[in-house]
Design a protein around this motif. Structure first.
Motif, PDB file in Angstrom:
ATOM      1  N   UNK A 164       0.820  -1.212   0.000  1.00  9.65           N
ATOM      2  CA  UNK A 164       0.000   0.000   0.000  1.00  9.65           C
ATOM      3  C   UNK A 164       0.856   1.265   0.000  1.00  9.65           C
ATOM      4  N   UNK A 165       1.893   1.322   0.843  1.00 12.13           N
ATOM      5  CA  UNK A 165       2.704   2.541   0.919  1.00 12.13           C
ATOM      6  C   UNK A 165       3.465   2.794  -0.379  1.00 12.13           C
ATOM      7  N   UNK A 166       3.910   1.758  -1.050  1.00 12.15           N
ATOM      8  CA  UNK A 166       4.590   1.919  -2.329  1.00 12.15           C
ATOM      9  C   UNK A 166       3.650   2.415  -3.414  1.00 12.15           C
ATOM     10  N   UNK A 167       2.441   1.864  -3.427  1.00 13.58           N
ATOM     11  CA  UNK A 167       1.433   2.324  -4.383  1.00 13.58           C
ATOM     12  C   UNK A 167       1.083   3.786  -4.127  1.00 13.58           C
ATOM     13  N   UNK A 168       0.924   4.141  -2.852  1.00  7.16           N
ATOM     14  CA  UNK A 168       0.597   5.521  -2.478  1.00  7.16           C
ATOM     15  C   UNK A 168       1.705   6.479  -2.926  1.00  7.16           C
ATOM     16  N   UNK A 169       2.955   6.090  -2.700  1.00  2.00           N
ATOM     17  CA  UNK A 169       4.073   6.934  -3.097  1.00  2.00           C
ATOM     18  C   UNK A 169       4.080   7.151  -4.614  1.00  2.00           C
ATOM     19  N   UNK A 170       3.879   6.074  -5.359  1.00  2.00           N
ATOM     20  CA  UNK A 170       3.888   6.168  -6.811  1.00  2.00           C
ATOM     21  C   UNK A 170       2.789   7.102  -7.312  1.00  2.00           C
ATOM     22  N   UNK A 171       1.593   6.978  -6.769  1.00  2.00           N
ATOM     23  CA  UNK A 171       0.459   7.812  -7.179  1.00  2.00           C
ATOM     24  C   UNK A 171       0.705   9.283  -6.833  1.00  2.00           C
ATOM     25  N   UNK A 220      -8.589   6.552 -10.293  1.00  3.41           N
ATOM     26  CA  UNK A 220      -8.890   6.159 -11.674  1.00  3.41           C
ATOM     27  C   UNK A 220      -7.943   6.796 -12.695  1.00  3.41           C
ATOM     28  N   UNK A 221      -6.744   7.152 -12.245  1.00  2.71           N
ATOM     29  CA  UNK A 221      -5.774   7.757 -13.160  1.00  2.71           C
ATOM     30  C   UNK A 221      -4.690   6.778 -13.573  1.00  2.71           C
ATOM     31  N   UNK A 222      -4.484   5.719 -12.809  1.00  4.95           N
ATOM     32  CA  UNK A 222      -3.450   4.737 -13.113  1.00  4.95           C
ATOM     33  C   UNK A 222      -4.118   3.482 -13.675  1.00  4.95           C
ATOM     34  N   UNK A 223      -3.641   3.055 -14.817  1.00  7.81           N
ATOM     35  CA  UNK A 223      -4.147   1.832 -15.446  1.00  7.81           C
ATOM     36  C   UNK A 223      -3.269   0.681 -14.980  1.00  7.81           C
ATOM     37  N   UNK A 224      -3.906  -0.391 -14.512  1.00  9.25           N
ATOM     38  CA  UNK A 224      -3.178  -1.584 -14.061  1.00  9.25           C
ATOM     39  C   UNK A 224      -3.253  -2.646 -15.147  1.00  9.25           C
ATOM     40  N   UNK A 225      -2.099  -3.192 -15.503  1.00  6.04           N
ATOM     41  CA  UNK A 225      -2.039  -4.266 -16.497  1.00  6.04           C
ATOM     42  C   UNK A 225      -1.328  -5.443 -15.844  1.00  6.04           C
ATOM     43  N   UNK A 226      -2.065  -6.512 -15.662  1.00  7.04           N
ATOM     44  CA  UNK A 226      -1.533  -7.697 -14.986  1.00  7.04           C
ATOM     45  C   UNK A 226      -1.444  -8.848 -15.981  1.00  7.04           C
ATOM     46  N   UNK A 227      -0.414  -9.673 -15.806  1.00  2.38           N
ATOM     47  CA  UNK A 227      -0.234 -10.826 -16.682  1.00  2.38           C
ATOM     48  C   UNK A 227       0.437 -10.487 -18.008  1.00  2.38           C
ATOM     49  N   UNK A 228       1.259  -9.447 -18.028  1.00  2.00           N
ATOM     50  CA  UNK A 228       1.980  -9.093 -19.256  1.00  2.00           C
ATOM     51  C   UNK A 228       2.959 -10.191 -19.636  1.00  2.00           C
ATOM     52  N   UNK A 229       3.076 -10.452 -20.896  1.00  2.00           N
ATOM     53  CA  UNK A 229       4.065 -11.411 -21.388  1.00  2.00           C
ATOM     54  C   UNK A 229       4.993 -10.656 -22.321  1.00  2.00           C
ATOM     55  N   UNK A 230       6.181 -10.350 -21.826  1.00  2.00           N
ATOM     56  CA  UNK A 230       7.130  -9.543 -22.586  1.00  2.00           C
ATOM     57  C   UNK A 230       8.361 -10.338 -23.015  1.00  2.00           C
ATOM     58  N   UNK A 231       8.274 -11.668 -22.953  1.00  2.00           N
ATOM     59  CA  UNK A 231       9.386 -12.502 -23.407  1.00  2.00           C
ATOM     60  C   UNK A 231       9.689 -12.171 -24.867  1.00  2.00           C
ATOM     61  N   UNK A 263      -3.534  -2.172  -1.632  1.00  2.00           N
ATOM     62  CA  UNK A 263      -2.720  -1.696  -2.748  1.00  2.00           C
ATOM     63  C   UNK A 263      -3.577  -1.401  -3.974  1.00  2.00           C
ATOM     64  N   UNK A 264      -4.484  -2.308  -4.297  1.00  2.00           N
ATOM     65  CA  UNK A 264      -5.362  -2.086  -5.444  1.00  2.00           C
ATOM     66  C   UNK A 264      -6.234  -0.844  -5.230  1.00  2.00           C
ATOM     67  N   UNK A 265      -6.736  -0.666  -4.015  1.00  2.00           N
ATOM     68  CA  UNK A 265      -7.588   0.495  -3.761  1.00  2.00           C
ATOM     69  C   UNK A 265      -6.851   1.811  -3.975  1.00  2.00           C
ATOM     70  N   UNK A 266      -5.597   1.872  -3.565  1.00  2.00           N
ATOM     71  CA  UNK A 266      -4.804   3.091  -3.785  1.00  2.00           C
ATOM     72  C   UNK A 266      -4.712   3.394  -5.273  1.00  2.00           C
ATOM     73  N   UNK A 267      -4.407   2.393  -6.075  1.00  2.00           N
ATOM     74  CA  UNK A 267      -4.290   2.615  -7.519  1.00  2.00           C
ATOM     75  C   UNK A 267      -5.638   2.955  -8.155  1.00  2.00           C
ATOM     76  N   UNK A 268      -6.685   2.307  -7.715  1.00  2.00           N
ATOM     77  CA  UNK A 268      -7.966   2.444  -8.401  1.00  2.00           C
ATOM     78  C   UNK A 268      -8.824   3.617  -7.925  1.00  2.00           C
TER      79      UNK A 268
END
Length: 95
Positions: A15-22, A54-65, A46-51
């Motif tokens: 949560x604190x890391x998400x808050x700092x980033x936002x 509604x300014x930060x878009x969360x993308x989970x499960x990225x495959x960047x291989x 953590x999700x609540x801080x990001x959401x």
């Protein structure tokens, strides 16, 4: 991502890391190559801080291989699901 067993030791935001980033950056998209951007021990806060804003878009499960280092534009194409808090998306990179 490809293991059959769920790994609770993955790296994610507390949560604190998400808050700092936002509060201290202009970052508008946070992506991760596992099932959640939030640490297993701090999923909901953590999700609540990001959401909340509604300014930060969360993308989970990225495959960047196989993506070579460089500058890209990322485009995320979500499904429009009425009443949903999230949706599956397809992300594309354009060099």
């Amino acid at each position: 991502m490809l293991k059959k067993e769920f790994d609770t030791s993955y790296v994610g935001f507390m949560k604190d890391g998400a808050q700092w980033l936002v509060e201290n950056t202009d970052i508008k998209l946070v992506g991760i190559d596992y099932l959640s951007v939030a640490a297993y021990d701090d999923l909901i806060p953590s999700h609540l801080v990001f959401l909340e804003g509604r300014e930060v878009i969360l993308v989970e499960g990225l495959k960047l291989d196989g993506v070579k280092p460089g500058i890209y534009s990322v485009h995320c194409l979500p499904l429009r699901l009425l009443g949903a808090e999230g949706s599956p998306i397809r992300c594309i990179l354009i060099k």
